[in-house]
Design a protein around this motif. Structure first.
Motif, PDB file in Angstrom:
ATOM      1  N   SER A   5       4.619   3.031  -4.030  1.00 46.80           N
ATOM      2  CA  SER A   5       4.722   1.845  -4.874  1.00 46.80           C
ATOM      3  C   SER A   5       3.475   1.681  -5.732  1.00 46.80           C
ATOM      4  O   SER A   5       3.557   1.425  -6.939  1.00 46.80           O
ATOM      5  CB  SER A   5       4.936   0.598  -3.998  1.00 46.80           C
ATOM      6  N   VAL A   6       2.301   1.835  -5.123  1.00 47.90           N
ATOM      7  CA  VAL A   6       1.049   1.708  -5.869  1.00 47.90           C
ATOM      8  C   VAL A   6       0.910   2.826  -6.892  1.00 47.90           C
ATOM      9  O   VAL A   6       0.541   2.600  -8.057  1.00 47.90           O
ATOM     10  CB  VAL A   6      -0.162   1.703  -4.920  1.00 47.90           C
ATOM     11  N   ALA A   7       1.233   4.049  -6.478  1.00 48.22           N
ATOM     12  CA  ALA A   7       1.092   5.192  -7.383  1.00 48.22           C
ATOM     13  C   ALA A   7       1.993   5.047  -8.603  1.00 48.22           C
ATOM     14  O   ALA A   7       1.579   5.328  -9.741  1.00 48.22           O
ATOM     15  CB  ALA A   7       1.405   6.488  -6.644  1.00 48.22           C
ATOM     16  N   GLU A   8       3.218   4.596  -8.406  1.00 44.85           N
ATOM     17  CA  GLU A   8       4.119   4.402  -9.539  1.00 44.85           C
ATOM     18  C   GLU A   8       3.616   3.291 -10.454  1.00 44.85           C
ATOM     19  O   GLU A   8       3.751   3.378 -11.683  1.00 44.85           O
ATOM     20  CB  GLU A   8       5.534   4.089  -9.041  1.00 44.85           C
ATOM     21  N   TYR A   9       3.044   2.236  -9.870  1.00 43.11           N
ATOM     22  CA  TYR A   9       2.473   1.159 -10.684  1.00 43.11           C
ATOM     23  C   TYR A   9       1.367   1.706 -11.584  1.00 43.11           C
ATOM     24  O   TYR A   9       1.292   1.359 -12.769  1.00 43.11           O
ATOM     25  CB  TYR A   9       1.916   0.073  -9.767  1.00 43.11           C
TER      26      TYR A   9
ATOM     27  N   LEU B 210      -7.042  11.783 -16.397  1.00 40.03           N
ATOM     28  CA  LEU B 210      -7.022  10.673 -15.445  1.00 40.03           C
ATOM     29  C   LEU B 210      -8.219  10.814 -14.525  1.00 40.03           C
ATOM     30  O   LEU B 210      -8.435  11.870 -13.923  1.00 40.03           O
ATOM     31  CB  LEU B 210      -5.734  10.690 -14.623  1.00 40.03           C
ATOM     32  N   GLY B 211      -9.004   9.767 -14.410  1.00 42.35           N
ATOM     33  CA  GLY B 211     -10.125   9.756 -13.481  1.00 42.35           C
ATOM     34  C   GLY B 211      -9.825   8.832 -12.318  1.00 42.35           C
ATOM     35  O   GLY B 211      -9.479   7.662 -12.508  1.00 42.35           O
ATOM     36  N   LEU B 212      -9.947   9.357 -11.110  1.00 42.65           N
ATOM     37  CA  LEU B 212      -9.682   8.582  -9.899  1.00 42.65           C
ATOM     38  C   LEU B 212     -10.996   8.271  -9.196  1.00 42.65           C
ATOM     39  O   LEU B 212     -11.783   9.177  -8.911  1.00 42.65           O
ATOM     40  CB  LEU B 212      -8.764   9.361  -8.960  1.00 42.65           C
ATOM     41  N   ILE B 213     -11.229   7.013  -8.955  1.00 45.79           N
ATOM     42  CA  ILE B 213     -12.378   6.593  -8.152  1.00 45.79           C
ATOM     43  C   ILE B 213     -11.839   6.262  -6.772  1.00 45.79           C
ATOM     44  O   ILE B 213     -11.253   5.206  -6.543  1.00 45.79           O
ATOM     45  CB  ILE B 213     -13.083   5.363  -8.774  1.00 45.79           C
ATOM     46  N   GLY B 214     -12.012   7.187  -5.869  1.00 45.55           N
ATOM     47  CA  GLY B 214     -11.381   7.126  -4.551  1.00 45.55           C
ATOM     48  C   GLY B 214     -10.230   8.110  -4.513  1.00 45.55           C
ATOM     49  O   GLY B 214      -9.340   8.075  -5.377  1.00 45.55           O
ATOM     50  N   PHE B 215     -10.256   9.030  -3.541  1.00 43.60           N
ATOM     51  CA  PHE B 215      -9.266  10.110  -3.510  1.00 43.60           C
ATOM     52  C   PHE B 215      -8.631  10.225  -2.131  1.00 43.60           C
ATOM     53  O   PHE B 215      -8.427  11.306  -1.602  1.00 43.60           O
ATOM     54  CB  PHE B 215      -9.924  11.426  -3.933  1.00 43.60           C
ATOM     55  N   GLY B 216      -8.302   9.060  -1.561  1.00 42.05           N
ATOM     56  CA  GLY B 216      -7.578   9.039  -0.296  1.00 42.05           C
ATOM     57  C   GLY B 216      -6.094   9.244  -0.538  1.00 42.05           C
ATOM     58  O   GLY B 216      -5.671   9.821  -1.549  1.00 42.05           O
ATOM     59  N   GLY B 217      -5.276   8.744   0.389  1.00 42.78           N
ATOM     60  CA  GLY B 217      -3.844   8.988   0.311  1.00 42.78           C
ATOM     61  C   GLY B 217      -3.206   8.489  -0.969  1.00 42.78           C
ATOM     62  O   GLY B 217      -2.406   9.204  -1.594  1.00 42.78           O
ATOM     63  N   ILE B 218      -3.527   7.265  -1.397  1.00 41.49           N
ATOM     64  CA  ILE B 218      -2.922   6.734  -2.612  1.00 41.49           C
ATOM     65  C   ILE B 218      -3.441   7.484  -3.837  1.00 41.49           C
ATOM     66  O   ILE B 218      -2.669   7.865  -4.723  1.00 41.49           O
ATOM     67  CB  ILE B 218      -3.188   5.221  -2.742  1.00 41.49           C
TER      68      ILE B 218
ATOM     69  N   GLY C 131       1.579  -2.826  -4.596  1.00 42.99           N
ATOM     70  CA  GLY C 131       2.128  -2.215  -3.389  1.00 42.99           C
ATOM     71  C   GLY C 131       3.390  -2.872  -2.886  1.00 42.99           C
ATOM     72  O   GLY C 131       3.869  -2.543  -1.796  1.00 42.99           O
ATOM     73  N   LEU C 132       3.939  -3.795  -3.670  1.00 42.74           N
ATOM     74  CA  LEU C 132       5.113  -4.551  -3.228  1.00 42.74           C
ATOM     75  C   LEU C 132       6.337  -4.171  -4.048  1.00 42.74           C
ATOM     76  O   LEU C 132       6.435  -4.490  -5.228  1.00 42.74           O
ATOM     77  CB  LEU C 132       4.861  -6.054  -3.357  1.00 42.74           C
ATOM     78  N   THR C 133       7.241  -3.465  -3.428  1.00 40.52           N
ATOM     79  CA  THR C 133       8.571  -3.219  -3.955  1.00 40.52           C
ATOM     80  C   THR C 133       9.528  -3.437  -2.792  1.00 40.52           C
ATOM     81  O   THR C 133       9.105  -3.547  -1.628  1.00 40.52           O
ATOM     82  CB  THR C 133       8.727  -1.776  -4.464  1.00 40.52           C
TER      83      THR C 133
END
Length: 308
Positions: free
Chosen positions: A101-105, A145-153, A286-288
């Motif tokens: 849900s978060v990734a699609e957002y 795309l730059g990601l700050i934090g590379f955990g599961g999401i 994260g809400l769908t």
């Protein structure tokens, strides 16, 4: 039979599964009734919360017989984890259940903000034809795309972004540079400053701790690539909101999507008024329907197991 107190909204089927074997109090408004919340907490063997219930201080002290805290989400900044563990309470987050849900957002927001063409309905319906004004939108393919934090999401965002033809770089202070996730997903590991300067879209995926509070202050926002887009689905307090608003008004940034705020619910925020290409949402990345089902089912299952 254990007493379970649920203070915020939860999928009804998951609540029913717990109620089949336990004494369950489910009131999605309990978080807003502090005296009653404290009263009910005193008899709870387990408590299930989202992000608004602060499991610390007076509430934590009232949970004298509680054995488990279920978190309908992944962030734990509203829970005194050390305090819970010192009292023998197990803290259970719904790790991974709302990641898609978060990734699609993130991806949807990036596409919307880069293109800048999806707010013209009223104009077109009224007879206007803003074709020229809306003909300079940008494609997501080929952007960085730059990601700050590379955990599961963050890793799932990277997977979706790569499928759309984006280049992806990431910084994570808690991961080694040779972590296999970078190579597996085709992501370049880079330093924080390099990610900020090189990215067309920056997405934040870090917890709110001392080292990340105010991480994107005026200086770091100013260091972003001209026209870049900033997306924050992590936690409020990481981004300096007035500094971000100023950068948008001055057209130094190309857009922003902010789902989390330093104070929630967000009070009147005049600094955001009139900002171009700004998307504000009320902590719902994260809400769908699907994510709520997964999160609720996972927490119901794990809380039930912990109470056995």
């Amino acid at each position: 039979m254990a007493r379970i107190v649920i203070t915020e909204f939860m999928d009804e089927r998951a609540v029913a599964s717990l109620a089949a074997a336990h004494d369950v109090l489910y009131d999605a408004r309990l978080v807003d009734d502090a005296p009653r919340l404290l009263q009910e907490a005193r008899g709870a063997d387990a408590i299930i919360v989202r992000n608004r219930t602060q499991v610390r201080g007076e509430l934590l002290a009232a949970l004298a017989r509680c054995r488990v805290v279920g978190r309908l989400g992944v962030g734990l900044d509203n829970i005194d984890v050390a305090g819970c563990e010192a009292r023998g309470m197990q803290v259970i987050p719904a790790t991974g259940a709302n990641a898609l849900s978060v990734a699609e957002y993130v991806i949807a927001s990036a596409m919307l903000l880069l293109r800048g063409a999806y707010v013209s309905t009223a104009e077109v319906a009224s007879g206007a034809w803003p074709r020229t004004a809306l003909s300079n939108g940008r494609e997501i393919g080929g952007k960085t795309l730059g990601l700050i934090g590379f955990g599961g999401i963050g890793q799932l965002v990277a997977k979706l972004a790569r499928a759309l033809g984006m280049d992806v770089c990431a910084f994570d202070a808690m991961m080694d540079d040779d972590h296999p996730a970078y190579a597996e997903l085709g992501v370049r590991c880079a330093g924080l400053d390099e990610v900020i300067k090189a990215s067309d879209v920056i997405s934040l995926h870090v917890p709110l701790v001392d080292s990340t509070r105010g991480l994107f202050d005026a200086a770091r926002i100013a260091a972003m690539k001209p026209g870049a887009v900033l997306i924050n689905t992590a936690r409020g307090g990481i981004v300096d909101e007035p500094a971000l608003a100023a950068a948008l008004r001055e057209r130094r940034l190309g857009g922003a999507a902010i789902d989390v705020f330093g104070t929630e619910p967000l009070p009147a925020a005049p600094h955001f008024q009139g900002c171009p290409n700004l998307l504000l949402t009320p902590h719902i990345a994260g809400l769908t329907a699907e994510a709520n089902d997964r999160v609720s089912s996972l927490i119901a299952q794990r809380v039930a197991e912990a109470l056995r």
